[in-house]
Scaffold this motif. Structure first.
Motif, PDB file in Angstrom:
ATOM      1  N   LEU A  59      -8.464  55.487  -7.781  1.00 38.20           N
ATOM      2  CA  LEU A  59      -9.865  55.912  -7.779  1.00 38.20           C
ATOM      3  C   LEU A  59     -10.523  55.614  -6.438  1.00 38.20           C
ATOM      4  O   LEU A  59     -11.305  56.425  -5.931  1.00 38.20           O
ATOM      5  CB  LEU A  59     -10.626  55.211  -8.912  1.00 38.20           C
ATOM      6  CG  LEU A  59     -10.250  55.642 -10.337  1.00 38.20           C
ATOM      7  CD1 LEU A  59     -10.977  54.772 -11.365  1.00 38.20           C
ATOM      8  CD2 LEU A  59     -10.584  57.117 -10.555  1.00 38.20           C
ATOM      9  N   SER A  60     -10.205  54.447  -5.863  1.00 35.88           N
ATOM     10  CA  SER A  60     -10.743  54.093  -4.543  1.00 35.88           C
ATOM     11  C   SER A  60     -10.279  55.099  -3.490  1.00 35.88           C
ATOM     12  O   SER A  60     -11.082  55.582  -2.669  1.00 35.88           O
ATOM     13  CB  SER A  60     -10.284  52.683  -4.174  1.00 35.88           C
ATOM     14  OG  SER A  60     -10.605  52.378  -2.833  1.00 35.88           O
ATOM     15  N   SER A  61      -8.990  55.441  -3.515  1.00 33.59           N
ATOM     16  CA  SER A  61      -8.459  56.428  -2.569  1.00 33.59           C
ATOM     17  C   SER A  61      -9.038  57.801  -2.829  1.00 33.59           C
ATOM     18  O   SER A  61      -9.396  58.532  -1.885  1.00 33.59           O
ATOM     19  CB  SER A  61      -6.929  56.474  -2.676  1.00 33.59           C
ATOM     20  OG  SER A  61      -6.360  55.213  -2.430  1.00 33.59           O
ATOM     21  N   GLY A  62      -9.153  58.164  -4.109  1.00 32.38           N
ATOM     22  CA  GLY A  62      -9.652  59.487  -4.468  1.00 32.38           C
ATOM     23  C   GLY A  62     -11.068  59.721  -3.977  1.00 32.38           C
ATOM     24  O   GLY A  62     -11.404  60.828  -3.528  1.00 32.38           O
ATOM     25  N   ARG A  63     -11.899  58.713  -4.058  1.00 29.71           N
ATOM     26  CA  ARG A  63     -13.279  58.854  -3.567  1.00 29.71           C
ATOM     27  C   ARG A  63     -13.294  59.134  -2.066  1.00 29.71           C
ATOM     28  O   ARG A  63     -14.043  60.003  -1.591  1.00 29.71           O
ATOM     29  CB  ARG A  63     -14.084  57.591  -3.881  1.00 29.71           C
ATOM     30  CG  ARG A  63     -14.486  57.460  -5.341  1.00 29.71           C
ATOM     31  CD  ARG A  63     -15.517  56.353  -5.516  1.00 29.71           C
ATOM     32  NE  ARG A  63     -14.935  55.034  -5.258  1.00 29.71           N
ATOM     33  CZ  ARG A  63     -14.409  54.254  -6.181  1.00 29.71           C
ATOM     34  NH1 ARG A  63     -14.369  54.669  -7.440  1.00 29.71           N
ATOM     35  NH2 ARG A  63     -13.929  53.071  -5.874  1.00 29.71           N
TER      36      ARG A  63
END
Length: 511
Positions: A157-161
């Motif tokens: 999720l951190s990377s996706g943002r």
């Protein structure tokens, strides 16, 4: 007419060949298909990079066919990306065996790398956006594929943002360029850039620079890459197949737009500090994968500096060679403990004054040769000094400090062999990438090159001072600051993966 048929035929064959492994990867998802089918899937991965490699030497002109652009750059990047995909998937057959999402890795590896390869063939800006977004989305899915582990899920999720922000910045730049030029074809839009006002070029370039800084994990956007080390090693390796190094590739495609602009200064300044930060993280971290990540941040910073100075062919060469080298290091990370038992130590023998003098001559000679090979290019100043220092260091370690004649002889042969390989590789890439745009250095670009050297020199001197004053409070502050920068977010720290306790109760089926 004949000149149009052959590239069109090769393009069609290439697209068909890269479609087959996508189909085989989807078939493999079915739980009733035996895992032995993987060997067929791997065989279907082979033709794609071979065709791309042959096209590099067979097709010597840039040609646009519909929404696709066939040139040396697209074929080089396609062969590079698909070759890494083949190697990683072959490696993963045994490495990932037993993972609950075993089958899904192969289709995601394939879709991510094929999308990445197609992005660099896309002359239509909408296709470029789609395939670049698909590449980032594929990496997002790969990082979070172990969804039963909350740490991996949060890292994804951190990377996706960050990926979404990068894609939105690219989207804004593309729409702005298309609206102003009235063209969706990149080659046509770039030929109309003279109608743009300087502030419009600056705005587009700043959007583009922000879009490339994020996947390259440059400061202050590098946290996503440090968090992603929780993903399996092949996932960390595949990031170097045109994803973390996609910044150099994007800037090369948009090179005619990025000329003597404020955005170049922003890119160079941020990348210069990112080199120092990435190198510092690499030096203080004890976790091997985080050391590699710190090195990647630094190397991507240098690649973006090459783009900022207009040396796009050098940036592509750097991206390809670094990608192959760093992917290999990630795949070897499982055996790092065995390798550390036999660490190679720097030579500490007596200095030979004559050989040291020869090293100085070689250093100056190689630096001057690089500088005069292209005196109008500011990057040559940076390259000449770095290469000259590397030559001197290598000569001293391999030859000048050796205590025995045989050691000096072997070291000399190794020095000559390495130099020959460097010249062959550099000359080969320069010949292949002859169509890649190279900007001529102006005054501001020369000043930028001097700035890069100044920052790197000051950083090296400061590092040397700290190493000689390890008991000072400043050393402790810098050490712990770099250590904290290299650590993951607090929510991604788990003393023991809790999901593992549930696996014996759930069984071990492949999904």
């Amino acid at each position: 007419m004949h000149a149009q048929i052959e590239p069109n035929f090769i393009m069609n064959v290439f697209f068909i060949m890269i479609a087959f492994p996508i189909i085989s990867g989807m078939i493999l998802l079915h739980p009733k298909i035996p895992l032995s089918f993987l060997q067929i899937h791997l065989c279907l991965l082979v033709p794609g990079p071979i065709i791309a490699l042959l096209a590099i030497f067979y097709l010597h002109e840039s040609i646009v066919i519909g929404p696709w652009r066939l040139d040396s750059l697209s074929w080089v990047l396609a062969s590079f990306v698909l070759t890494i995909s083949l190697i990683l998937q072959k490696f993963s057959v045994r490495y990932l065996f037993g993972d609950r999402s075993y089958r899904k890795y192969f289709i995601l590896f394939t879709l991510t790398t094929v999308s990445n390869a197609l992005a660099w063939f896309s002359d239509d800006l909408r296709l470029l956006l789609f395939f670049f977004g698909a590449t980032l989305f594929g990496l997002f899915l790969l990082i979070g594929l172990k969804r039963e582990w909350q740490v991996a899920k949060k890292a994804a999720l951190s990377s996706g943002r960050m990926f979404l922000i990068s894609w939105l910045f690219l989207l804004a730049a593309v729409i702005w360029l298309s609206e102003k030029t009235g063209e969706w074809h990149l080659s046509m839009a770039l030929s109309e850039t003279e109608i743009l006002h300087s502030w419009e070029k600056t705005g587009m370039n700043l959007l583009l620079v922000t879009a490339v800084l994020i996947p390259a994990a440059q400061w202050p956007f590098g946290k996503w890459l440090l968090n992603s080390v929780v993903a399996p090693t092949p996932v960390s390796a595949i990031m170097h197949a045109g994803i973390v190094n996609s910044g150099g590739m994007l800037l090369t495609r948009f090179a005619p737009l990025v000329q003597e602009n404020l955005s170049q200064t922003v890119l160079i300044v941020i990348s210069s500090f990112s080199i120092l930060i990435g190198t510092g993280i690499m030096l203080v971290q004890v976790d091997y994968k985080r050391q590699l990540v710190g090195s990647t941040i630094a190397q991507m910073g240098f690649m973006l500096i090459q783009c900022g100075l207009g040396a796009y062919a050098a940036a592509i060469t750097h991206a390809v060679l670094h990608g192959l080298f760093k992917a290999t290091l990630f795949l070897q990370s499982g055996s790092v403990f065995e390798q550390n038992k036999d660490k190679i130590k720097l030579a500490t023998g007596h200095h030979s004054p004559v050989l040291i003098f020869i090293g100085i001559i070689l250093c100056l000679g190689s630096g001057i040769a690089i500088w005069f090979s292209s005196p109008n290019h500011s990057y040559q100043l940076v390259s000449a000094i770095i290469l000259g220092w590397s030559v001197a260091f290598s000569w001293v370690q391999l030859v000048a400090r050796s205590n025995e004649q045989m050691g000096r002889f072997v070291g000399g042969l190794l020095f000559i062999g390495t130099g020959a390989v460097y010249l062959i590789v550099q000359g080969g890439f320069h010949e292949i990438l002859h169509e890649v745009h190279e900007s001529v250095a102006g005054t501001s670009s020369f000043i930028a090159g001097v700035f890069v050297l100044l920052i790197l020199t000051l950083g090296s001197l400061f590092s040397a001072w700290l190493m000689s004053h390890r008991s000072s409070p400043l050393y402790a502050k810098v050490y712990f600051w770099l250590l904290r920068l290299g650590e993951p977010d607090q929510e991604l720290i788990e003393s023991h993966p809790k999901y593992l306790a549930q696996i014996p109760l759930q069984g071990g089926s492949f999904r």
